[in-house]
Each structure stands twice: as structure tokens, then as C-alpha cells.
Design a protein around this motif. Sequence first.
Motif, PDB file in Angstrom:
ATOM      1  N   GLU A   5      -7.891  -2.425  -8.550  1.00 37.15           N
ATOM      2  CA  GLU A   5      -8.181  -3.117  -7.290  1.00 37.15           C
ATOM      3  C   GLU A   5      -7.126  -4.179  -7.001  1.00 37.15           C
ATOM      4  O   GLU A   5      -6.666  -4.315  -5.865  1.00 37.15           O
ATOM      5  CB  GLU A   5      -9.557  -3.795  -7.345  1.00 37.15           C
ATOM      6  CG  GLU A   5     -10.731  -2.878  -7.170  1.00 37.15           C
ATOM      7  CD  GLU A   5     -12.043  -3.647  -7.191  1.00 37.15           C
ATOM      8  OE1 GLU A   5     -12.128  -4.751  -6.595  1.00 37.15           O
ATOM      9  OE2 GLU A   5     -12.994  -3.153  -7.827  1.00 37.15           O
ATOM     10  N   GLU A  17      -4.026  -4.319  -8.035  1.00 36.04           N
ATOM     11  CA  GLU A  17      -2.774  -3.669  -7.621  1.00 36.04           C
ATOM     12  C   GLU A  17      -2.880  -3.152  -6.195  1.00 36.04           C
ATOM     13  O   GLU A  17      -1.915  -3.222  -5.431  1.00 36.04           O
ATOM     14  CB  GLU A  17      -2.404  -2.559  -8.593  1.00 36.04           C
ATOM     15  CG  GLU A  17      -1.894  -3.091  -9.912  1.00 36.04           C
ATOM     16  CD  GLU A  17      -1.286  -2.016 -10.806  1.00 36.04           C
ATOM     17  OE1 GLU A  17      -1.269  -0.827 -10.421  1.00 36.04           O
ATOM     18  OE2 GLU A  17      -0.826  -2.396 -11.896  1.00 36.04           O
ATOM     19  N   ASN A  18      -4.042  -2.641  -5.821  1.00 35.30           N
ATOM     20  CA  ASN A  18      -4.229  -2.136  -4.466  1.00 35.30           C
ATOM     21  C   ASN A  18      -4.063  -3.263  -3.438  1.00 35.30           C
ATOM     22  O   ASN A  18      -3.451  -3.070  -2.390  1.00 35.30           O
ATOM     23  CB  ASN A  18      -5.604  -1.473  -4.325  1.00 35.30           C
ATOM     24  CG  ASN A  18      -5.746  -0.747  -3.014  1.00 35.30           C
ATOM     25  OD1 ASN A  18      -4.921   0.097  -2.656  1.00 35.30           O
ATOM     26  ND2 ASN A  18      -6.773  -1.069  -2.265  1.00 35.30           N
ATOM     27  N   TRP A  19      -4.599  -4.444  -3.740  1.00 31.87           N
ATOM     28  CA  TRP A  19      -4.437  -5.578  -2.834  1.00 31.87           C
ATOM     29  C   TRP A  19      -2.969  -5.969  -2.670  1.00 31.87           C
ATOM     30  O   TRP A  19      -2.580  -6.551  -1.657  1.00 31.87           O
ATOM     31  CB  TRP A  19      -5.211  -6.800  -3.333  1.00 31.87           C
ATOM     32  CG  TRP A  19      -6.654  -6.791  -2.961  1.00 31.87           C
ATOM     33  CD1 TRP A  19      -7.727  -6.658  -3.804  1.00 31.87           C
ATOM     34  CD2 TRP A  19      -7.213  -6.915  -1.645  1.00 31.87           C
ATOM     35  NE1 TRP A  19      -8.901  -6.689  -3.095  1.00 31.87           N
ATOM     36  CE2 TRP A  19      -8.610  -6.860  -1.765  1.00 31.87           C
ATOM     37  CE3 TRP A  19      -6.654  -7.080  -0.384  1.00 31.87           C
ATOM     38  CZ2 TRP A  19      -9.467  -6.952  -0.668  1.00 31.87           C
ATOM     39  CZ3 TRP A  19      -7.503  -7.176   0.708  1.00 31.87           C
ATOM     40  CH2 TRP A  19      -8.887  -7.105   0.560  1.00 31.87           C
ATOM     41  N   HIS A  20      -2.142  -5.664  -3.658  1.00 29.24           N
ATOM     42  CA  HIS A  20      -0.742  -6.069  -3.620  1.00 29.24           C
ATOM     43  C   HIS A  20       0.195  -4.990  -3.060  1.00 29.24           C
ATOM     44  O   HIS A  20       1.407  -5.193  -3.023  1.00 29.24           O
ATOM     45  CB  HIS A  20      -0.297  -6.537  -5.007  1.00 29.24           C
ATOM     46  CG  HIS A  20      -0.855  -7.888  -5.326  1.00 29.24           C
ATOM     47  ND1 HIS A  20      -2.148  -8.070  -5.759  1.00 29.24           N
ATOM     48  CD2 HIS A  20      -0.311  -9.121  -5.213  1.00 29.24           C
ATOM     49  CE1 HIS A  20      -2.364  -9.363  -5.919  1.00 29.24           C
ATOM     50  NE2 HIS A  20      -1.275 -10.021  -5.590  1.00 29.24           N
ATOM     51  N   LYS A  21      -0.351  -3.881  -2.599  1.00 24.03           N
ATOM     52  CA  LYS A  21       0.462  -2.899  -1.872  1.00 24.03           C
ATOM     53  C   LYS A  21       0.845  -3.514  -0.527  1.00 24.03           C
ATOM     54  O   LYS A  21       0.072  -4.266   0.077  1.00 24.03           O
ATOM     55  CB  LYS A  21      -0.318  -1.610  -1.650  1.00 24.03           C
ATOM     56  CG  LYS A  21      -0.556  -0.816  -2.911  1.00 24.03           C
ATOM     57  CD  LYS A  21      -1.294   0.462  -2.605  1.00 24.03           C
ATOM     58  CE  LYS A  21      -1.519   1.254  -3.876  1.00 24.03           C
ATOM     59  NZ  LYS A  21      -2.318   2.462  -3.606  1.00 24.03           N
ATOM     60  N   ALA A  22       2.039  -3.174  -0.059  1.00 23.70           N
ATOM     61  CA  ALA A  22       2.559  -3.767   1.184  1.00 23.70           C
ATOM     62  C   ALA A  22       1.579  -3.627   2.349  1.00 23.70           C
ATOM     63  O   ALA A  22       1.391  -4.577   3.119  1.00 23.70           O
ATOM     64  CB  ALA A  22       3.904  -3.141   1.535  1.00 23.70           C
ATOM     65  N   GLU A  23       0.926  -2.492   2.451  1.00 27.42           N
ATOM     66  CA  GLU A  23       0.032  -2.260   3.592  1.00 27.42           C
ATOM     67  C   GLU A  23      -1.284  -3.038   3.489  1.00 27.42           C
ATOM     68  O   GLU A  23      -2.013  -3.150   4.467  1.00 27.42           O
ATOM     69  CB  GLU A  23      -0.254  -0.763   3.771  1.00 27.42           C
ATOM     70  CG  GLU A  23      -1.009  -0.110   2.619  1.00 27.42           C
ATOM     71  CD  GLU A  23      -0.124   0.475   1.534  1.00 27.42           C
ATOM     72  OE1 GLU A  23      -0.636   1.296   0.760  1.00 27.42           O
ATOM     73  OE2 GLU A  23       1.068   0.118   1.446  1.00 27.42           O
ATOM     74  N   ASN A  24      -1.599  -3.589   2.325  1.00 32.42           N
ATOM     75  CA  ASN A  24      -2.850  -4.320   2.149  1.00 32.42           C
ATOM     76  C   ASN A  24      -2.668  -5.836   2.088  1.00 32.42           C
ATOM     77  O   ASN A  24      -3.654  -6.567   2.080  1.00 32.42           O
ATOM     78  CB  ASN A  24      -3.565  -3.855   0.878  1.00 32.42           C
ATOM     79  CG  ASN A  24      -3.988  -2.405   0.982  1.00 32.42           C
ATOM     80  OD1 ASN A  24      -4.244  -1.890   2.061  1.00 32.42           O
ATOM     81  ND2 ASN A  24      -4.037  -1.730  -0.141  1.00 32.42           N
ATOM     82  N   GLY A  25      -1.435  -6.283   2.022  1.00 34.28           N
ATOM     83  CA  GLY A  25      -1.183  -7.727   1.959  1.00 34.28           C
ATOM     84  C   GLY A  25      -1.554  -8.410   3.260  1.00 34.28           C
ATOM     85  O   GLY A  25      -1.483  -7.809   4.333  1.00 34.28           O
ATOM     86  N   GLN A  35       8.530 -11.115  -6.839  1.00 33.43           N
ATOM     87  CA  GLN A  35       8.175  -9.837  -7.456  1.00 33.43           C
ATOM     88  C   GLN A  35       7.146 -10.104  -8.543  1.00 33.43           C
ATOM     89  O   GLN A  35       7.244 -11.112  -9.252  1.00 33.43           O
ATOM     90  CB  GLN A  35       9.401  -9.172  -8.070  1.00 33.43           C
ATOM     91  CG  GLN A  35      10.483  -8.872  -7.058  1.00 33.43           C
ATOM     92  CD  GLN A  35      11.745  -8.356  -7.709  1.00 33.43           C
ATOM     93  OE1 GLN A  35      11.719  -7.800  -8.810  1.00 33.43           O
ATOM     94  NE2 GLN A  35      12.864  -8.549  -7.042  1.00 33.43           N
TER      95      GLN A  35
END
Length: 111
Positions: free
Chosen positions: A19, A21-29, A46
Motif C-alpha cells: 500500500e 509503495e502504491n501511494w508513492h507511484k507518480a499517479e497516486n501522489g 528519491q
Amino acid sequence: MKRHCFALDLKNDPALIAEYENWHKAENGWPEIRKSILDAGIVDMQIYRTGNRLFMIMETLDDFRNEEKAARDAANPHVQEWEQLMWKYQQPLPWASGNEKWVCMDRIYQL
């Protein structure tokens, strides 16, 4: 430019790590978080992970002051909401002091 390196642990739970890592994807930031980072004089950031240990590298302008960023973050409701959400996944390093999350690392070697 200056480089700053920090460490933090995630809770050792594969589902929570996924979860996070998912929050840190470009589309979820959150755009407000990106703006607060850039407005503070951070030009690159980074985050790397091994197991549940995180390592963050920040490249900043020479006049960047972490204390000033912390004060601005404390006054920014979007940053506070993000930090509260992230605390679901994070845990302090055993040697962190007080409410410290990301612990500044000391460089001990350079080629």
C-alpha cells in the motif's frame, strides 16, 4: 546543491508495504505534497526500499534548511493529512528521538 540522506522503517507487513509503495507511484501522489517539496528548495527526492527499511536521498538548493521545511509542513494542512496517512505504514527507527520519523544519516565514506 546539497545532498541529504534519511532512513525510516515501515511496519513489517507485506500488505502495508505494498500500500505504501502504491501511494508513492507518480499517479497516486498528491499534487499539494509535490508542491510543498519543491517550494522548500528540494530539487530531487528519491526513496529506496529494502525489506521494511526506507532510504531517502534529497538534493536541495544550498540554502535549504530542514528546520524551515518542518515549520512550513507543520502549518500546511495537506502535508499534515499526508503525514497522518503515511504513519499508518511507518514506524520510527529504534534510535529516533521524540516524534522524529525520517532520521538524518551521516556520510561515513566517499570515493
